[in-house]
Motif scaffolding. Sequence first.
Motif, PDB file in Angstrom:
ATOM      1  N   ALA A   1       0.783  -1.252  -0.150  1.00 50.39           N
ATOM      2  CA  ALA A   1      -0.073  -0.065   0.131  1.00 50.39           C
ATOM      3  C   ALA A   1       0.900   1.180  -0.009  1.00 50.39           C
ATOM      4  O   ALA A   1       0.551   2.312  -0.727  1.00 50.39           O
ATOM      5  CB  ALA A   1      -1.031   0.046   1.183  1.00 50.39           C
ATOM      6  N   GLN A   2       1.831   1.330   0.690  1.00 49.82           N
ATOM      7  CA  GLN A   2       2.654   2.358   0.952  1.00 49.82           C
ATOM      8  C   GLN A   2       3.809   2.514  -0.579  1.00 49.82           C
ATOM      9  O   GLN A   2       3.944   3.687  -0.753  1.00 49.82           O
ATOM     10  CB  GLN A   2       3.786   2.120   1.976  1.00 49.82           C
ATOM     11  N   SER A   3       3.949   1.434  -1.248  1.00 46.73           N
ATOM     12  CA  SER A   3       4.727   1.581  -2.223  1.00 46.73           C
ATOM     13  C   SER A   3       3.749   2.223  -3.725  1.00 46.73           C
ATOM     14  O   SER A   3       4.498   2.487  -4.331  1.00 46.73           O
ATOM     15  CB  SER A   3       5.028   0.209  -2.798  1.00 46.73           C
ATOM     16  N   ILE A   4       2.570   2.190  -3.402  1.00 44.40           N
ATOM     17  CA  ILE A   4       1.682   2.709  -4.332  1.00 44.40           C
ATOM     18  C   ILE A   4       0.977   4.087  -3.876  1.00 44.40           C
ATOM     19  O   ILE A   4      -0.093   4.789  -4.308  1.00 44.40           O
ATOM     20  CB  ILE A   4       0.455   1.950  -4.915  1.00 44.40           C
ATOM     21  N   LYS A   5       1.863   4.838  -2.833  1.00 44.67           N
ATOM     22  CA  LYS A   5       1.609   5.977  -2.308  1.00 44.67           C
ATOM     23  C   LYS A   5       0.245   6.108  -1.192  1.00 44.67           C
ATOM     24  O   LYS A   5      -0.507   7.106  -1.129  1.00 44.67           O
ATOM     25  CB  LYS A   5       1.451   7.067  -3.404  1.00 44.67           C
ATOM     26  N   GLY A   6      -0.147   4.892  -0.681  1.00 47.07           N
ATOM     27  CA  GLY A   6      -1.160   4.890  -0.076  1.00 47.07           C
ATOM     28  C   GLY A   6      -0.900   4.364   1.226  1.00 47.07           C
ATOM     29  O   GLY A   6       0.322   4.481   1.506  1.00 47.07           O
ATOM     30  N   ASN A   7      -1.736   3.683   1.977  1.00 48.40           N
ATOM     31  CA  ASN A   7      -1.356   3.201   3.218  1.00 48.40           C
ATOM     32  C   ASN A   7      -2.499   2.156   3.659  1.00 48.40           C
ATOM     33  O   ASN A   7      -3.521   1.942   3.135  1.00 48.40           O
ATOM     34  CB  ASN A   7      -1.349   4.225   4.449  1.00 48.40           C
ATOM     35  N   LEU A   8      -2.064   1.394   4.860  1.00 50.03           N
ATOM     36  CA  LEU A   8      -2.918   0.328   5.426  1.00 50.03           C
ATOM     37  C   LEU A   8      -2.839   0.408   6.822  1.00 50.03           C
ATOM     38  O   LEU A   8      -1.710   0.595   7.437  1.00 50.03           O
ATOM     39  CB  LEU A   8      -2.639  -0.953   4.872  1.00 50.03           C
ATOM     40  N   HIS A   9      -4.006   0.436   7.790  1.00 50.78           N
ATOM     41  CA  HIS A   9      -3.774   0.531   8.993  1.00 50.78           C
ATOM     42  C   HIS A   9      -5.127  -0.040   9.579  1.00 50.78           C
ATOM     43  O   HIS A   9      -6.350  -0.054   8.992  1.00 50.78           O
ATOM     44  CB  HIS A   9      -3.771   1.988   9.370  1.00 50.78           C
ATOM     45  N   LEU A  10      -4.932  -0.295  11.070  1.00 54.04           N
ATOM     46  CA  LEU A  10      -6.176  -1.035  11.716  1.00 54.04           C
ATOM     47  C   LEU A  10      -7.056   0.216  12.195  1.00 54.04           C
ATOM     48  O   LEU A  10      -6.422   1.060  12.954  1.00 54.04           O
ATOM     49  CB  LEU A  10      -5.518  -1.748  12.961  1.00 54.04           C
ATOM     50  N   VAL A  11      -8.271   0.112  12.005  1.00 56.20           N
ATOM     51  CA  VAL A  11      -9.187   1.024  12.522  1.00 56.20           C
ATOM     52  C   VAL A  11      -9.743   0.828  14.007  1.00 56.20           C
ATOM     53  O   VAL A  11      -9.587   1.509  14.852  1.00 56.20           O
ATOM     54  CB  VAL A  11     -10.406   1.071  11.486  1.00 56.20           C
ATOM     55  N   GLU A  12     -10.260  -0.371  14.000  1.00 59.89           N
ATOM     56  CA  GLU A  12     -10.648  -0.913  15.393  1.00 59.89           C
ATOM     57  C   GLU A  12     -10.800  -2.300  15.284  1.00 59.89           C
ATOM     58  O   GLU A  12     -10.901  -3.066  14.308  1.00 59.89           O
ATOM     59  CB  GLU A  12     -11.770  -0.091  15.913  1.00 59.89           C
ATOM     60  N   SER A  13     -10.849  -2.876  16.626  1.00 60.36           N
ATOM     61  CA  SER A  13     -10.889  -4.478  16.623  1.00 60.36           C
ATOM     62  C   SER A  13     -11.476  -4.444  18.128  1.00 60.36           C
ATOM     63  O   SER A  13     -10.794  -4.313  19.058  1.00 60.36           O
ATOM     64  CB  SER A  13      -9.464  -5.240  16.556  1.00 60.36           C
ATOM     65  N   THR A  14     -12.636  -5.260  18.073  1.00 58.93           N
ATOM     66  CA  THR A  14     -13.228  -5.546  19.447  1.00 58.93           C
ATOM     67  C   THR A  14     -13.944  -6.813  19.242  1.00 58.93           C
ATOM     68  O   THR A  14     -13.545  -7.718  18.306  1.00 58.93           O
ATOM     69  CB  THR A  14     -14.716  -4.594  19.598  1.00 58.93           C
TER      70      THR A  14
END
Length: 470
Positions: free
Chosen positions: A443-456
């Motif tokens: 994701a970062q290699s294509i100028k984007g990103n990936l992250h965890l929003v939430e987990s319950t």
Amino acid sequence: MFIKNKRVTLLSYWTSRYLLTLMIGLLIISFISALWIRHTTLENRLEMIEFMAEEMVNRITDVSIPGIPPDERVPNFAEDRFRIRDMNPSMYIINTDGEVISSNLPLEQREQSTFSELINEKEEIRKFTSAKNNKDYYAVKKKIEIDDELVGWVLMVESKDKLTMVKQEYGQLAILIVGLALLGWWAIYFLSRRLAHPIKQVAEAAKQVQSGNYEINLSDHIKEKEVYELVSSFKQMAGRLEQLEKTRTELLAGVTHELKTPVTSISGLLQAVNDGIVTGQEAEEFIRMALVETSKMKTMVGDLLAFNSFAVDAVPVKISQLDIDNFMKDFLAQWYAIQEQTDIVIKIHLLHKEVMISVDLIRLQQIMTNLLTNAEQAISGTGEITISLSEKEQYVSVIVKDSGSGIPPEEQELIFERFFRGENKKYGIRGLGLGLPLSKMMAQSIKGNLHLVESTEKGTSFEVLLRKEG
């Protein structure tokens, strides 16, 4: 011989440089103060001599005998209350022709040559240089008038050296300067020592961590905000490193196990076929099982190689423009085509308009595949996966949410660490723990990103940010 880049302690560095700066500053202040004291003393003493001259004029004009008083009428300045310490000005009473009528000096010491010139000057205070000794003198003159008629002058003469002599003031200034220097040196020494102590402790703790000992003890009772943040951040870093070291050791064992297991299975299955322990249909089943294990091992090794390639930025990225809604429709169609029977329902909320994004098609497919695979693995039995698209300024947000049991809070900070596998996956699902780290790197290699929003306990949400075209 000087040693280049020689390391010195913080205490020595700041104390020596501050002391040098302080001494230079105090020397400049001392020089300026001495000049100011000298100038002020000169002005004050000239004012005093001027006052003495006026007082003498008043005494002379108060004498009842007309004319200029004789020598015995001249006050004895050695006993006079106007006498100034370290200074006894020469006093002359001069007639209008410039002749000395009376003086407090012996006859042989009286100056006459310059008086006619002095009394003709308009200034009451005049600086001149003596022809005899080439020294500078100041002369103060006051008119003697009786019945508004000029009858003479009171002239007082004193050398510039005596007028500017200030031994006591210089001594007080020296004491003040030395006191300020000592006080300043002590203050910077104390403050530098106070500042250097926690930094030194952090340096020693860093060596301790470097040797593999994470049991560090750093004080939290620090008033300086920046130093406290340094110590606090280091303690958090040390704790994090300790956790990662434990995790790394555990994961290395897990990765070794994950790669060893299919090899052992393949070896056992093929050995059974080779030794004739199984034959016919059963042997074919063993070979099919060996091929499945081979495929799994190939996938894991491929993930490992792909991750290493992305880690060293060795994978070229081919950016192209595509419509995000059309991509999601095509991707889900391919996903359903290769999935076996499942009780998991996938819902998608599209933008319903053309929004172009700049991505690498293959990398985006890999990212979405990894996210959907993880979502399926998190759901036990029936469940639901929701894909929601929205616009965020220059990005398109893709949120993948599942209805699984969620990620434990203590594991959420580690999910993007390479080879990390949670407790729920470690013993039930095979893998190397590279899916999420690899997806984030792609994701970062294509100028984007990936992250965890939430987990319950009700589910987990991941967000992929994809840059819009242009």
